[in-house]
Design a protein around this motif. Structure first.
Motif, mmCIF file in Angstrom:
data_model
loop_
_atom_site.group_PDB
_atom_site.id
_atom_site.type_symbol
_atom_site.label_atom_id
_atom_site.label_comp_id
_atom_site.label_asym_id
_atom_site.label_seq_id
_atom_site.Cartn_x
_atom_site.Cartn_y
_atom_site.Cartn_z
ATOM 1 N N TYR A 176 0.497 1.747 9.629
ATOM 2 C CA TYR A 176 -1.125 1.885 10.089
ATOM 3 C C TYR A 176 -1.399 2.363 11.639
ATOM 4 C CZ TYR A 176 -5.709 0.068 9.607
ATOM 5 O OH TYR A 176 -6.861 0.389 9.671
ATOM 6 N N GLU A 177 -0.867 2.374 12.523
ATOM 7 C CA GLU A 177 -1.679 2.422 13.418
ATOM 8 C C GLU A 177 -1.259 4.203 13.807
ATOM 9 O OE1 GLU A 177 0.831 0.090 13.179
ATOM 10 O OE2 GLU A 177 0.552 -1.670 13.766
ATOM 11 N N ASP A 178 -0.157 4.532 13.387
ATOM 12 C CA ASP A 178 -0.367 6.029 13.210
ATOM 13 C C ASP A 178 0.001 6.445 12.467
ATOM 14 O OD1 ASP A 178 0.876 6.365 16.354
ATOM 15 O OD2 ASP A 178 1.957 4.752 15.259
ATOM 16 N N ARG A 179 -1.194 5.978 11.300
ATOM 17 C CA ARG A 179 -1.817 6.834 10.607
ATOM 18 C C ARG A 179 -2.342 8.282 10.604
ATOM 19 N NH1 ARG A 179 -5.378 3.061 11.006
ATOM 20 N NH2 ARG A 179 -7.237 3.197 10.657
ATOM 21 N N PRO A 180 -2.073 9.259 9.304
ATOM 22 C CA PRO A 180 -2.825 10.609 9.804
ATOM 23 C C PRO A 180 -4.629 10.203 9.499
ATOM 24 C CG PRO A 180 -1.568 10.771 8.322
ATOM 25 C CD PRO A 180 -1.507 9.763 8.989
ATOM 26 N N LEU A 181 -5.021 11.899 10.393
ATOM 27 C CA LEU A 181 -6.588 11.968 10.707
ATOM 28 C C LEU A 181 -6.903 11.812 8.828
ATOM 29 C CD1 LEU A 181 -9.366 12.200 12.321
ATOM 30 C CD2 LEU A 181 -8.713 14.918 11.802
ATOM 31 N N ASP A 182 -6.351 12.358 8.477
ATOM 32 C CA ASP A 182 -6.721 12.061 6.848
ATOM 33 C C ASP A 182 -6.957 11.171 6.485
ATOM 34 O OD1 ASP A 182 -7.112 14.398 5.016
ATOM 35 O OD2 ASP A 182 -5.020 14.683 3.895
ATOM 36 N N CYS A 183 -6.268 9.740 7.008
ATOM 37 C CA CYS A 183 -6.384 8.795 6.715
ATOM 38 C C CYS A 183 -7.820 8.130 6.684
ATOM 39 C CB CYS A 183 -5.649 7.791 6.486
ATOM 40 S SG CYS A 183 -3.961 8.564 5.746
ATOM 41 N N ARG A 184 -8.013 8.237 8.017
ATOM 42 C CA ARG A 184 -8.682 7.609 9.084
ATOM 43 C C ARG A 184 -10.059 8.344 9.056
ATOM 44 N NH1 ARG A 184 -6.499 5.413 14.094
ATOM 45 N NH2 ARG A 184 -4.175 5.497 13.705
ATOM 46 N N LEU A 185 -10.381 9.406 8.421
ATOM 47 C CA LEU A 185 -11.883 9.501 7.899
ATOM 48 C C LEU A 185 -11.808 8.888 6.599
ATOM 49 C CD1 LEU A 185 -11.425 12.842 8.492
ATOM 50 C CD2 LEU A 185 -11.465 11.013 9.571
ATOM 51 N N VAL A 186 -11.419 8.174 6.212
ATOM 52 C CA VAL A 186 -11.882 7.698 4.767
ATOM 53 C C VAL A 186 -12.328 5.952 5.066
ATOM 54 C CG1 VAL A 186 -11.591 7.106 2.233
ATOM 55 C CG2 VAL A 186 -10.285 8.818 3.242
ATOM 56 N N GLY A 244 2.658 -6.314 -0.638
ATOM 57 C CA GLY A 244 0.114 -5.442 -0.241
ATOM 58 C C GLY A 244 -0.065 -5.433 -0.486
ATOM 59 N N HIS A 245 0.234 -4.327 -1.063
ATOM 60 C CA HIS A 245 -1.030 -3.033 0.083
ATOM 61 C C HIS A 245 -1.144 -2.502 1.060
ATOM 62 C CE1 HIS A 245 -1.217 -2.493 -4.658
ATOM 63 N NE2 HIS A 245 -0.906 -3.479 -4.838
ATOM 64 N N ALA A 246 -0.338 -2.663 1.785
ATOM 65 C CA ALA A 246 -0.118 -2.398 3.272
ATOM 66 C C ALA A 246 0.058 -1.406 3.673
ATOM 67 C CB ALA A 246 -0.265 -3.905 3.673
ATOM 68 N N CYS A 247 -0.440 -0.993 5.357
ATOM 69 C CA CYS A 247 0.105 1.131 5.030
ATOM 70 C C CYS A 247 1.407 0.143 6.750
ATOM 71 C CB CYS A 247 -0.577 1.823 5.604
ATOM 72 S SG CYS A 247 -0.283 2.820 6.871
ATOM 73 N N LEU A 264 -16.575 -2.457 9.213
ATOM 74 C CA LEU A 264 -15.799 -1.407 7.857
ATOM 75 C C LEU A 264 -15.606 -2.847 7.114
ATOM 76 C CD1 LEU A 264 -12.983 0.120 9.748
ATOM 77 C CD2 LEU A 264 -14.388 0.718 8.367
ATOM 78 N N LYS A 265 -15.507 -2.240 5.942
ATOM 79 C CA LYS A 265 -15.067 -2.975 4.780
ATOM 80 C C LYS A 265 -14.509 -3.185 4.311
ATOM 81 C CE LYS A 265 -20.165 -4.814 4.049
ATOM 82 N NZ LYS A 265 -19.902 -6.205 4.481
ATOM 83 N N CYS A 266 -13.450 -2.383 4.692
ATOM 84 C CA CYS A 266 -12.096 -1.825 4.649
ATOM 85 C C CYS A 266 -11.519 -3.082 4.928
ATOM 86 C CB CYS A 266 -11.448 -0.396 5.240
ATOM 87 S SG CYS A 266 -12.688 1.027 4.797
ATOM 88 N N ASP A 267 -10.154 -3.216 4.396
ATOM 89 C CA ASP A 267 -9.189 -4.192 4.642
ATOM 90 C C ASP A 267 -8.264 -4.485 4.371
ATOM 91 O OD1 ASP A 267 -8.888 -7.341 6.206
ATOM 92 O OD2 ASP A 267 -9.826 -8.164 4.453
ATOM 93 N N LYS A 268 -7.004 -5.597 4.811
ATOM 94 C CA LYS A 268 -5.390 -5.620 4.378
ATOM 95 C C LYS A 268 -5.400 -5.825 2.895
ATOM 96 C CE LYS A 268 -1.306 -6.500 5.729
ATOM 97 N NZ LYS A 268 -0.358 -7.591 6.963
ATOM 98 N N GLY A 269 -5.076 -4.589 2.258
ATOM 99 C CA GLY A 269 -4.613 -4.872 1.063
ATOM 100 C C GLY A 269 -5.640 -4.038 -0.018
ATOM 101 N N CYS A 270 -6.435 -3.340 0.728
ATOM 102 C CA CYS A 270 -7.642 -2.823 -0.067
ATOM 103 C C CYS A 270 -6.851 -1.162 0.070
ATOM 104 C CB CYS A 270 -8.855 -2.641 0.394
ATOM 105 S SG CYS A 270 -9.661 -1.318 -0.057
ATOM 106 N N ALA A 271 -5.994 -0.970 -1.088
ATOM 107 C CA ALA A 271 -5.219 0.773 -0.565
ATOM 108 C C ALA A 271 -6.107 1.669 -2.161
ATOM 109 C CB ALA A 271 -3.921 0.239 -1.211
ATOM 110 N N HIS A 272 -6.966 1.197 -2.426
ATOM 111 C CA HIS A 272 -7.323 2.195 -3.207
ATOM 112 C C HIS A 272 -7.715 3.671 -2.740
ATOM 113 C CE1 HIS A 272 -8.190 -0.650 -6.036
ATOM 114 N NE2 HIS A 272 -8.866 -1.212 -5.541
ATOM 115 N N CYS A 273 -7.883 4.167 -1.983
ATOM 116 C CA CYS A 273 -7.920 5.667 -0.397
ATOM 117 C C CYS A 273 -6.598 5.896 -0.963
ATOM 118 C CB CYS A 273 -8.412 5.483 0.460
ATOM 119 S SG CYS A 273 -7.825 4.196 1.359
#
Length: 239
Positions: free
Chosen positions: A159-169, A153-156, A74-83
């Motif tokens: 994060y460990e319990d974010r919903p499916l809606d988040c995980r699919l992006v 810091g644009h961090a969730c 994954l290219k997604c990283d902590k602080g990348c919060a556009h989604c």
């Protein structure tokens, strides 16, 4: 819906509604494989959650995370919060998982509500209107606004319990540079195909038997702002 292709196969670029995603996934994967994946998750993996002293939903999140590790990083990283600047919806069982995270990590939901006052008030106003829930474009109410659980810091913060809606992006081809989510894609792994039905099964199994006759198989979704309003009103009644 825009289908694209690269060396890693077909994918849907950017955010898509659930109907589009479901239709695409059913074309990408065979019905037999979808059914086998569902049965494996609900009859085998999820049942091991008790022996590991975690909830069935947490176990499913672990499996989904592992499935993404089988493909390019994954290219997604902590602080990348556009989604994290769009409407995020969750079922009741997902919201319960978030509340467990809140309790475990001692997150102050009142501060979360205060931080997201603008979008929460928009949702509250829509709920108070005479319109039916089907007439409201819920995502438009919160689009381009930060998720209530987006912290410093644009961090969730859940994060460990974010919903499916988040995980699919997810993004494998590059890191998104704007809210256009130019590298985000969905429809990558087969576990996505059965995600909603696995969650519905978990909710069904956690529903008392005398209430199951009202169970419709598909769990209603609410924006996180809506769930926060429900939580706030419930706590106000206790006072």
């Amino acid at each position: 819906m825009e289908l694209k292709s690269d060396a890693r196969g077909l994918f849907i670029e950017g955010m898509t509604d659930s109907t589009e995603l479901s239709s695409y996934l059913q074309r990408k994967f065979k019905d037999e494989d979808i059914q086998n994946t569902y049965e494996s998750l609900t009859k085998n993996h999820i049942k091991t959650a008790r022996s590991q002293d975690i909830t069935p939903l947490s176990k499913f999140w672990q499996i989904l995370d592992q499935s993404y590790k089988k493909i390019p990083p994954l290219k997604c990283d902590k602080g990348c919060a556009h989604c994290c600047h769009t409407g995020v919806a969750a079922t009741k069982v997902e919201w319960d998982g978030i509340l467990n995270n809140v309790l475990k990590n001692k997150i102050d939901l009142q501060k979360v509500i205060e931080r997201s006052k603008r979008t929460i008030e928009r949702v509250r106003e829509a709920l108070r209107s005479n319109k039916s829930l089907e007439q409201v474009d819920w995502h438009r109410l919160v689009i381009n606004q930060p998720c209530p659980f987006l912290g410093e810091g644009h961090a969730c913060i859940i994060y460990e319990d974010r919903p499916l809606d988040c995980r699919l992006v997810v993004a494998f081809r590059g890191q998104c540079e704007s809210k256009k989510l130019e590298h985000a894609q969905r429809g990558v792994v087969i576990e996505e195909t059965v995600g909603a039905t696995v969650i519905a099964k978990i909710q069904h199994d956690q529903t008392p038997k005398f209430k199951r006759r009202k169970f419709q198989g598909v769990q209603p979704l609410k924006l996180l702002q809506h769930w926060l309003i429900v939580w706030q009103e419930k706590n106000n009644k206790k006072r």
